[in-house]
Design an enzyme around this catalytic site. Structure first.
Site, PDB file in Angstrom:
ATOM      1  N   SER A 245       0.832  -1.191   0.000  1.00  0.00           N
ATOM      2  CA  SER A 245       0.000   0.000   0.000  1.00  0.00           C
ATOM      3  C   SER A 245       0.871   1.247   0.000  1.00  0.00           C
ATOM      4  CB  SER A 245      -0.908   0.010   1.233  1.00  0.00           C
ATOM      5  OG  SER A 245      -0.126   0.162   2.400  1.00  0.00           O
ATOM      6  N   LYS A 246       0.233   2.378   0.027  1.00  0.00           N
ATOM      7  CA  LYS A 246       0.955   3.650  -0.096  1.00  0.00           C
ATOM      8  C   LYS A 246       2.085   3.804   0.912  1.00  0.00           C
ATOM      9  CE  LYS A 246      -2.490   6.614  -2.266  1.00  0.00           C
ATOM     10  NZ  LYS A 246      -3.851   6.280  -1.837  1.00  0.00           N
ATOM     11  N   ARG A 247       1.839   3.309   2.132  1.00  0.00           N
ATOM     12  CA  ARG A 247       2.872   3.532   3.137  1.00  0.00           C
ATOM     13  C   ARG A 247       4.150   2.735   2.855  1.00  0.00           C
ATOM     14  NH1 ARG A 247       2.385  -0.897   6.791  1.00  0.00           N
ATOM     15  NH2 ARG A 247       0.523  -2.048   6.210  1.00  0.00           N
ATOM     16  N   HIS A 248       4.085   1.815   1.905  1.00  0.00           N
ATOM     17  CA  HIS A 248       5.294   1.088   1.535  1.00  0.00           C
ATOM     18  C   HIS A 248       6.135   1.854   0.517  1.00  0.00           C
ATOM     19  CE1 HIS A 248       2.882  -2.472   2.944  1.00  0.00           C
ATOM     20  NE2 HIS A 248       3.980  -2.543   3.647  1.00  0.00           N
ATOM     21  N   GLY A 249       5.632   3.026   0.116  1.00  0.00           N
ATOM     22  CA  GLY A 249       6.399   3.809  -0.843  1.00  0.00           C
ATOM     23  C   GLY A 249       5.949   3.555  -2.267  1.00  0.00           C
TER      24      GLY A 249
END
Length: 476
Positions: A245-249
């Site tokens: 997801s987004k928080r993984h970059g």
RNA sequence: GUCCCCUUCGUCUAGCGGCCUAGGACAUCGGCCUCUCACGCCGAAAACACGGGUUCGAGUCCCGUAGGGGACGCCA
């Protein structure tokens, strides 16, 4: 039988890295059957049923990403939304055949039902309260949704090509919405109709659709259509093991392109992430087409590992043609030097690329390393380099310079010999002379072989850079 | 919570009952090469989640347990 696969992303604004792998597998499967079986086609369909998400840019992001990866689709990219009429027709037909019904539930009612179901530990959310109710009881002016009558009792089995047989009790499946109150089709209806109409034989998609497959299978069945083969491939997880997801970059393939990864490397990495062919790691496109099959797809989710991707990228950079690499780095090279490229940059890069590409794992690195050939005098020195040019380092350079200048022929061999001879006479290790040379000629402590650099730079530029260092006029 | 799926080195994986004292790759750590860095080469450390079965024999088959993930929308 010709195999027909499809990639059906929703327009989210970029081509998701997981979607890229799904597309790759679909593409490879179709290509494999095209070349080694009895035909194969790979279709692209944009799942834009939800018009709120749709934008032209979002669609372009997907097609651009696929093109960059070299995954060309057969025919035109199809908009699912454009088939809305057909979807509605199918729903109405089901309604006429009493295989579907009108549901007048309000959103509030649905919410309560869901809450109650959860509390009671049921997974079936909608209780089917309008299934047998007389539509005449409908509240005044309410627009109904159309729901499918799911079978009651029994079970649904998906013979998944990756996961094996997967079974669910039909009682777990509630009557899904086919047509929204505003008359537009839901995704569930649209995929089934479109896959059938397009003659899709193999539905290869992410694991997150596995539970949808039960419902879709029932729709196929009540419509009297043949079921496509399903293959649900595991999702790609972030380094922490959760769905990417987004928080993984970086999520979109465009981000990887911007970070200097080659499409060949990304494809090879993605292919190997969840699929294997013995111990093979480096797999060319042609080899992949020959070898690819669904039976070798793993069943467990895999974590995305940038280190391995990077290593693979280094391999593909080393293997790439010099001219191609020069083209790829020219824009960033020009930008980082503010457009001030040395006159002979192109010529130097052609000669130096072999030594350069061996030392770079991304195009970003390659471009940075190539600056030594493109930059103009006086050079900027980094901190470590300027330290090498103090005291005895500079002293050695001063004594070495005349020996280099006296050289009849300016080539690697002669340059190296002159430097070695000097080191010997000065009773120092070669590195004691070579490192200051490197510092003066490249402004850095790391570079391709320094005699190679000198040869490529040529006599004038080399001596000039040397003089700059000797007189200490370099920028820091 | 309910349903579904998954489980071999840190990571990606090989293994489809005996070839496994478990192989490869990335990463890590040594060493060689060497003008630096990389490449290349050599070597080391590192895993069958746990418990029951089945079998002459299980990483490989079955069942539990634990852990992880996914799905539970008039989103796709």
């Amino acid at each position: 039988m010709t195999v027909v696969t499809r990639f059906a992303p929703s327009p989210s604004g970029f081509l998701h890295i997981g979607g890229a792998r799904t597309a790759l597998y679909n593409w490879l499967f179709a290509k494999h059957h095209a070349e080694y079986g009895s035909g194969g086609r790979f279709l692209l369909r944009i799942e834009d049923t939800d018009r709120k998400r749709f934008t032209e840019e979002a669609v372009n992001a997907i097609t651009d990403g696929l093109s960059w990866l070299g995954l060309e689709w057969d025919g035109d990219a199809v908009s699912q939304f454009s088939h809305a009429q057909r979807h509605a027709e199918v729903a109405r037909q089901l309604l006429a055949e009493d295989k579907a019904y009108k549901c007048f539930c309000t959103p509030e009612e649905l919410r309560e039902m869901r809450q109650a179901a959860r509390q009671e530990g049921r997974s079936k959310l909608y209780d089917g309260r309008w299934r047998d109710r007389d539509p005449a009881e409908a509240p005044e002016g309410a627009e109904p949704t159309i729901r499918l009558k799911m079978p009651q009792g029994g079970e649904t089995v998906i013979e998944d090509l990756v996961q094996g047989p997967v079974t669910v009790a039909n009682d777990e499946l509630d009557d899904m919405v086919l047509l929204r109150a505003d008359g537009t089709p839901t995704y569930m209806l649209a995929v089934v109709v479109d896959d059938h109409d397009a003659g899709v034989t193999h539905v290869i998609r992410g694991d997150d659709h596995l539970t949808n497959a039960f419902r879709q299978a029932q729709l196929f069945l009540t419509l009297g259509w043949d079921l496509p083969a399903f293959a649900h491939i595991p999702l790609i997880h972030g380094p922490d093991g959760a769905k990417l997801s987004k928080r993984h970059g970086a999520l979109g393939v465009d981000a990887y392109r911007d970070q200097g990864f080659l499409p060949e490397a990304l494809c090879n990495y993605l292919l190997r992430l969840g699929w294997s062919h013995g111990d093979n790691e480096i797999i060319s496109r042609d080899q992949a087409i020959e070898w690819f099959g669904l039976d070798a797809v793993g069943r467990a989710a895999a974590r995305f590992d940038t280190d391995k991707l990077t290593s693979l990228n280094g391999h593909y950079i080393r293997q790439a043609g010099d001219a191609k690499l020069i083209d790829l780095i020219m824009p960033s090279l020009t930008e980082s030097l503010n457009g001030n490229l040395a006159d002979d940059t192109a010529g130097r890069l052609e000669k130096g690329m072999a030594g350069l590409k061996e030392r770079a794992k991304t195009l970003i690195e390659l471009s940075e390393n190539a600056e030594i050939y493109a930059t103009t005098r006086p050079l900027a020195l980094d901190e470590k380099a300027s330290r090498l040019l103090q005291d005895d380092g500079r002293e050695h350079l001063g004594l070495l310079r005349p020996r280099l200048e006296a050289l009849g022929e300016w080539n690697l061999k002669g340059l190296e010999k002159a430097t070695r001879d000097y080191a010997e006479s000065a009773e120092i290790k070669l590195g004691k002379a070579a490192q200051p040379l490197r510092a003066a000629l490249t402004g850095r402590t790391v570079s391709p072989g320094i005699f190679e650099v000198m040869e490529i730079l040529g006599r004038d530029e080399t001596l000039g850079r040397l003089d700059d260092a000797l007189s200490g006029i370099n920028k820091l």
